[in-house]
Design a protein around this motif. Structure first.
Motif, PDB file in Angstrom:
ATOM      1  N   VAL A 172       0.766  -1.238   0.102  1.00 59.92           N
ATOM      2  CA  VAL A 172      -0.008  -0.065  -0.047  1.00 59.92           C
ATOM      3  C   VAL A 172       0.809   1.413  -0.234  1.00 59.92           C
ATOM      4  N   PHE A 173       2.092   1.190   0.414  1.00 65.26           N
ATOM      5  CA  PHE A 173       2.849   2.269   0.643  1.00 65.26           C
ATOM      6  C   PHE A 173       3.373   2.883  -0.694  1.00 65.26           C
ATOM      7  N   ASP A 203       8.339  -4.817  -8.230  1.00 67.62           N
ATOM      8  CA  ASP A 203       8.073  -5.856  -7.088  1.00 67.62           C
ATOM      9  C   ASP A 203       8.444  -7.197  -7.539  1.00 67.62           C
ATOM     10  N   ASN A 243       7.709 -10.027  -6.113  1.00 69.23           N
ATOM     11  CA  ASN A 243       6.578 -10.622  -5.644  1.00 69.23           C
ATOM     12  C   ASN A 243       5.348 -10.438  -6.308  1.00 69.23           C
ATOM     13  N   ALA A 272       2.739  -7.304   3.887  1.00 66.10           N
ATOM     14  CA  ALA A 272       1.598  -7.132   4.592  1.00 66.10           C
ATOM     15  C   ALA A 272       0.343  -6.618   4.234  1.00 66.10           C
ATOM     16  N   SER A 273       0.348  -5.823   2.909  1.00 66.86           N
ATOM     17  CA  SER A 273      -0.873  -5.283   2.438  1.00 66.86           C
ATOM     18  C   SER A 273      -1.834  -6.278   1.832  1.00 66.86           C
ATOM     19  N   ALA A 313      -9.016  -2.091   9.317  1.00 71.80           N
ATOM     20  CA  ALA A 313      -9.615  -0.990  10.056  1.00 71.80           C
ATOM     21  C   ALA A 313      -8.996   0.199  10.014  1.00 71.80           C
ATOM     22  N   THR A 317       9.541  -1.486   0.495  1.00 71.40           N
ATOM     23  CA  THR A 317       9.900  -2.712   0.792  1.00 71.40           C
ATOM     24  C   THR A 317       9.520  -3.305   2.213  1.00 71.40           C
ATOM     25  N   HIS A 330      11.492  -6.173   4.230  1.00 69.29           N
ATOM     26  CA  HIS A 330      12.731  -6.354   3.555  1.00 69.29           C
ATOM     27  C   HIS A 330      13.776  -5.247   3.761  1.00 69.29           C
ATOM     28  N   GLY A 371       5.084   1.141   8.494  1.00 70.98           N
ATOM     29  CA  GLY A 371       3.465   1.430   8.519  1.00 70.98           C
ATOM     30  C   GLY A 371       2.926   0.670   9.407  1.00 70.98           C
ATOM     31  N   PHE A 372       3.554  -0.447  10.130  1.00 69.67           N
ATOM     32  CA  PHE A 372       3.266  -1.132  11.512  1.00 69.67           C
ATOM     33  C   PHE A 372       1.644  -1.334  11.548  1.00 69.67           C
ATOM     34  N   LYS A 373       0.803  -0.980  12.480  1.00 68.42           N
ATOM     35  CA  LYS A 373      -0.449  -1.268  12.562  1.00 68.42           C
ATOM     36  C   LYS A 373      -1.638  -0.299  11.769  1.00 68.42           C
ATOM     37  N   ILE A 374      -1.053   0.771  11.158  1.00 67.02           N
ATOM     38  CA  ILE A 374      -1.925   1.730  10.523  1.00 67.02           C
ATOM     39  C   ILE A 374      -1.252   2.180   9.266  1.00 67.02           C
ATOM     40  N   GLY A 375      -0.699   1.381   8.606  1.00 66.64           N
ATOM     41  CA  GLY A 375      -0.254   1.658   7.309  1.00 66.64           C
ATOM     42  C   GLY A 375      -1.522   2.022   6.222  1.00 66.64           C
ATOM     43  N   PHE A 376      -2.761   1.172   6.388  1.00 67.34           N
ATOM     44  CA  PHE A 376      -3.588   1.628   5.418  1.00 67.34           C
ATOM     45  C   PHE A 376      -4.238   2.865   5.845  1.00 67.34           C
ATOM     46  N   GLY A 377      -4.249   3.247   7.160  1.00 63.94           N
ATOM     47  CA  GLY A 377      -5.023   4.532   7.652  1.00 63.94           C
ATOM     48  C   GLY A 377      -4.095   5.651   7.153  1.00 63.94           C
TER      49      GLY A 377
HETATM   50  C1  LIG Z   1      -2.867  -9.124  10.368  1.00 67.78           C
HETATM   51  C2  LIG Z   1      -2.523  -7.541  10.244  1.00 67.78           C
HETATM   52  C3  LIG Z   1      -3.721  -6.761  10.414  1.00 67.78           C
HETATM   53  C4  LIG Z   1      -3.388  -5.440   9.907  1.00 67.78           C
HETATM   54  N1  LIG Z   1      -4.617  -4.700  10.167  1.00 67.78           N
HETATM   55  C5  LIG Z   1      -4.397  -3.367   9.749  1.00 67.78           C
HETATM   56  C6  LIG Z   1      -5.609  -2.429   9.835  1.00 67.78           C
HETATM   57  O1  LIG Z   1      -6.416  -2.807  10.338  1.00 67.78           O
HETATM   58  N2  LIG Z   1      -5.426  -1.191   9.659  1.00 67.78           N
HETATM   59  C7  LIG Z   1      -4.111  -0.673   8.762  1.00 67.78           C
HETATM   60  O2  LIG Z   1      -4.252   0.466   8.711  1.00 67.78           O
HETATM   61  N3  LIG Z   1      -3.024  -1.469   8.832  1.00 67.78           N
HETATM   62  C8  LIG Z   1      -3.123  -2.810   9.232  1.00 67.78           C
HETATM   63  N4  LIG Z   1      -2.142  -3.482   9.090  1.00 67.78           N
HETATM   64  C9  LIG Z   1      -0.762  -3.021   8.643  1.00 67.78           C
HETATM   65  C10 LIG Z   1      -0.800  -2.868   7.234  1.00 67.78           C
HETATM   66  O3  LIG Z   1      -1.143  -4.092   6.522  1.00 67.78           O
HETATM   67  C11 LIG Z   1       0.745  -2.654   7.084  1.00 67.78           C
HETATM   68  O4  LIG Z   1       1.006  -1.242   7.853  1.00 67.78           O
HETATM   69  C12 LIG Z   1       1.098  -2.114   5.392  1.00 67.78           C
HETATM   70  O5  LIG Z   1       0.266  -3.212   4.656  1.00 67.78           O
HETATM   71  C13 LIG Z   1       2.443  -1.794   5.352  1.00 67.78           C
HETATM   72  O6  LIG Z   1       2.509  -1.561   3.783  1.00 67.78           O
HETATM   73  P1  LIG Z   1       4.008  -1.737   2.931  1.00 67.78           P
HETATM   74  O7  LIG Z   1       3.513  -1.281   1.682  1.00 67.78           O
HETATM   75  O8  LIG Z   1       4.759  -0.776   3.918  1.00 67.78           O
HETATM   76  O9  LIG Z   1       4.477  -2.936   3.204  1.00 67.78           O
HETATM   77  P2  LIG Z   1       4.081  -4.448   2.424  1.00 67.78           P
HETATM   78  O10 LIG Z   1       2.660  -4.392   2.141  1.00 67.78           O
HETATM   79  O11 LIG Z   1       4.939  -5.540   3.170  1.00 67.78           O
HETATM   80  O12 LIG Z   1       4.988  -4.187   0.978  1.00 67.78           O
HETATM   81  C14 LIG Z   1       6.374  -4.286   0.696  1.00 67.78           C
HETATM   82  C15 LIG Z   1       6.345  -4.840  -0.436  1.00 67.78           C
HETATM   83  O13 LIG Z   1       8.045  -5.015  -0.833  1.00 67.78           O
HETATM   84  C16 LIG Z   1       7.875  -5.967  -1.720  1.00 67.78           C
HETATM   85  N5  LIG Z   1       9.718  -6.373  -1.694  1.00 67.78           N
HETATM   86  C17 LIG Z   1      10.526  -6.948  -0.875  1.00 67.78           C
HETATM   87  N6  LIG Z   1      11.644  -6.998  -1.130  1.00 67.78           N
HETATM   88  C18 LIG Z   1      11.667  -6.043  -2.413  1.00 67.78           C
HETATM   89  C19 LIG Z   1      12.795  -5.909  -3.498  1.00 67.78           C
HETATM   90  N7  LIG Z   1      14.061  -6.027  -3.192  1.00 67.78           N
HETATM   91  N8  LIG Z   1      12.588  -5.085  -4.312  1.00 67.78           N
HETATM   92  C20 LIG Z   1      11.026  -4.736  -4.619  1.00 67.78           C
HETATM   93  N9  LIG Z   1      10.030  -5.097  -3.885  1.00 67.78           N
HETATM   94  C21 LIG Z   1      10.294  -5.682  -2.743  1.00 67.78           C
HETATM   95  C22 LIG Z   1       7.190  -7.016  -1.179  1.00 67.78           C
HETATM   96  O14 LIG Z   1       7.166  -8.025  -2.043  1.00 67.78           O
HETATM   97  C23 LIG Z   1       6.114  -6.376  -0.688  1.00 67.78           C
HETATM   98  O15 LIG Z   1       5.114  -6.603  -1.722  1.00 67.78           O
HETATM   99  C24 LIG Z   1      -2.224  -5.115   9.335  1.00 67.78           C
HETATM  100  C25 LIG Z   1      -1.234  -5.944   9.188  1.00 67.78           C
HETATM  101  C26 LIG Z   1      -1.177  -7.267   9.557  1.00 67.78           C
HETATM  102  C27 LIG Z   1      -0.263  -8.013   9.177  1.00 67.78           C
END
Ligand SMILES: Cc1cc2nc3c(=O)[nH]c(=O)nc-3n(C[C@H](O)[C@H](O)[C@H](O)COP(=O)(O)OP(=O)(O)OC[C@H]3O[C@@H](n4cnc5c(N)ncnc54)[C@H](O)[C@@H]3O)c2cc1C
Length: 344
Positions: free
Chosen positions: A11-12, A31, A33, A39-40, A46, A184, A187, A308-314
Motif C-alpha cells: 500500500v505504501f 516488486d 513478488n 503485509a498489504s 480497520a 519494501t 525487507h 506502516g506497522f498497525k496503521i499503514g492503510f490509515g
Molecule cells: C494481520 C494484520 C492486520 C493489519 N490490520 C491493519 C488495519 O486494520 N489497519 C491498517 O491501517 N493497517 C493494518 N495492518 C498493517 C498494514 O497491513 C501495513 O502497515 C501495511 O500493509 C504496510 O505496507 P507496506 O507497503 O509498507 O509493506 P508491504 O505490504 O509489506 O509491502 C512491501 C512490498 O515490498 C516487496 N519487496 C520486498 N523486497 C523487495 C525488493 N528488493 N524490491 C522490490 N520489492 C520488494 C514485497 O514483495 C512487498 O510486496 C495490518 C497488518 C497485519 C499483518
C-alpha cells in the motif's frame, strides 16, 4: 522515460506511485513478488483514528490522512474501474464501566475541536445504533464517524489497476530509473538492521480471519481488543494477533482461534458464520513505532517509506502526499518524528 521508480507494490509503494502519477510524473513500480505480496495482502483493514486527546503531530497527520482517504479512494475507484472496498462506515465501541464512560465523554468534548467538525465522536445508547451492536455493561457506547474500512488486498489491486490506467507500469523486474523510493516493508528494515548492526525495525506478526457474514455497511466494532470489520463483499474480518516472536511468519495457529473466540463473545451472532480465510502477515515496525519517511539511510539520493506497522492503510494517503512532495518538489513537510533518524 521514468521519473520515479518505486520498489515495493504494497500500500505504501502503490499509494506513492499513484500520487506521483497524479502530479504528472512517469512512474514504474517494481516488486519481484507482485502486487500486495506482503503485509498489504491482508483482510482486516480497520482505518481507525487515535483517540481525540493529548494531540500531537502523529495524531494530526493520521487525522488528515483519514479525512483525505475518502476522495483518494474515490479517485482510485474511478480510474481502476473496480471496487476499492473503501467506505467510511464508522465504528462502535462498548463502554465497559463508568470510568470508560467518563473518559469517553471527555473525548466527546475534545473531539469537537480536534476533529474540526469533520467527524463525530459521541457517547450513545444501543437504541441510537444500527448494525452489529455488541452488549455493553454500562449500556453505553462510543460511536465515531471517522473510522473507515477497506479490504487491504482489494484496495491494492484497485490501486494497481488505476496506476496502469493512467500509464504507470507495474512489473516484477526492471532497472531503477529516475528518483528511487524503497517501500519494501520488512525487507528494508532487515537490510538496515544488518547494515547498522542494530534494531532499526522489526517484523510483528499478525493473524486475522475472514467470516462469511453479510453485515453490509454496518459500522465496525472494536471491543476486547478485537477489530470486527464488515466488508463490502458479504464478509466480516476479525483481527488481529500481535506477535513479536514467532517461528512461522505466514501460518495461522491457536492464537487466531483465541482472537476468534473473543470476537464470538463480543458478537455471538458470528459464531455460526463460516470461516472462509485465515491469514497471517508481517507488519513492518520501525523502532520509533512511527512511519519512517524521507531520505534513505543507506542510499544517497534515494527515498524510504516504511514503518506502516498497525496503521499503514490509515496513513497511506497522507504519506503518499508527503513523499510525492519530497520526491517531485523537494518540499519537506515530513514531521521529524517520521524521519528515519527517529529510529537510527
Ligand atoms: C494481520 C494484520 C492486520 C493489519 N490490520 C491493519 C488495519 O486494520 N489497519 C491498517 O491501517 N493497517 C493494518 N495492518 C498493517 C498494514 O497491513 C501495513 O502497515 C501495511 O500493509 C504496510 O505496507 P507496506 O507497503 O509498507 O509493506 P508491504 O505490504 O509489506 O509491502 C512491501 C512490498 O515490498 C516487496 N519487496 C520486498 N523486497 C523487495 C525488493 N528488493 N524490491 C522490490 N520489492 C520488494 C514485497 O514483495 C512487498 O510486496 C495490518 C497488518 C497485519 C499483518
Amino acid at each position: 522515460m521514468v521519473d520515479v521508480t518505486v520498489r515495493g507494490a504494497g500500500v505504501f509503494g502503490l499509494s506513492i506511485a499513484w500520487e506521483c502519477l497524479s502530479r504528472g510524473a512517469k512512474v514504474r513500480v517494481i516488486d519481484p513478488n507482485g502486487v500486495a505480496a506482503g503485509a498489504s495482502g491482508g483482510i482486516v483493514g480497520a482505518l481507525a483514528p487515535h483517540v481525540p486527546e493529548n494531540w500531537n503531530e502523529k495524531k494530526e497527520r493520521q487525522f488528515e490522512s483519514l479525512i483525505a482517504a475518502e476522495d483518494f479512494w474515490k479517485n482510485v475507484q474511478f480510474w481502476a474501474g473496480i471496487e476499492t472496498s473503501y467506505a467510511r462506515t464508522g465504528r462502535i465501541q462498548p463502554l465497559a464501566d463508568e470510568r470508560a464512560v467518563a473518559l469517553a465523554r471527555g473525548r466527546e468534548e475534545t473531539s469537537k475541536l480536534l476533529w474540526k467538525g469533520k467527524a463525530q465522536w459521541r457517547v450513545c445508547h444501543a437504541d441510537d445504533l444500527l448494525g452489529l451492536v455488541p452488549d455493553s455493561a454500562t449500556g453505553q457506547y462510543v460511536h465515531d464517524t471517522l473510522t473507515a474500512r477497506i479490504f487491504p488486498k482489494q484496495a491494492c489491486e484497485a490501486l494497481a489497476k488505476a496506476i496502469e490506467a493512467r500509464g504507470g507500469v507495474i512489473t516484477t523486474e526492471a532497472e531503477d530509473a529516475g528518483k528511487v523510493v524503497w517501500a519494501t516493508g520488512v525487507h528494508d528494515l532487515e537490510r538496515m538492521n544488518r547494515h547498522f548492526a542494530g534494531n532499526i525495525g522489526s517484523a510483528v506478526k499478525g493473524q486475522g480471519a475472514l467470516l462469511k457474514y453479510d453485515a453490509s455497511n454496518a459500522p465496525q466494532v472494536f471491543a476486547d481488543t478485537v477489530h470486527i470489520v464488515p466488508h463490502w463483499n458479504g464478509t466480516v474480518a476479525v483481527g488481529s494477533t500481535s506477535e513479536r516472536e514467532f517461528e512461522t511468519p505466514f501460518d495461522t495457529d491457536e492464537q487466531l482461534d483465541a482472537v476468534l473466540e473473543r470476537a464470538y463473545a463480543v458478537l455471538p451472532v458470528l459464531r455460526d458464520a463460516e470461516v472462509i480465510q485465515r491469514w497471517a502477515g508481517l507488519r513492518p515496525k520501525a523502532k520509533s513505532r512511527a512511519p519512517m519517511l524521507g531520505a534513505h539511510p543507506l542510499f544517497e539520493g534515494q527515498f524510504i517509506a516504511n514503518g506502516g506497522f498497525k496503521i499503514g492503510f490509515g496513513m497511506a494517503t497522507e504519506i503518499a502526499r508527503m513523499m510525492a512532495e519530497m520526491i517531485l518538489d523537494e518540499t519537506d513537510s515530513i514531521p521529524a518524528e517520521f524521519g528515519p533518524d527517529a529510529s537510527l
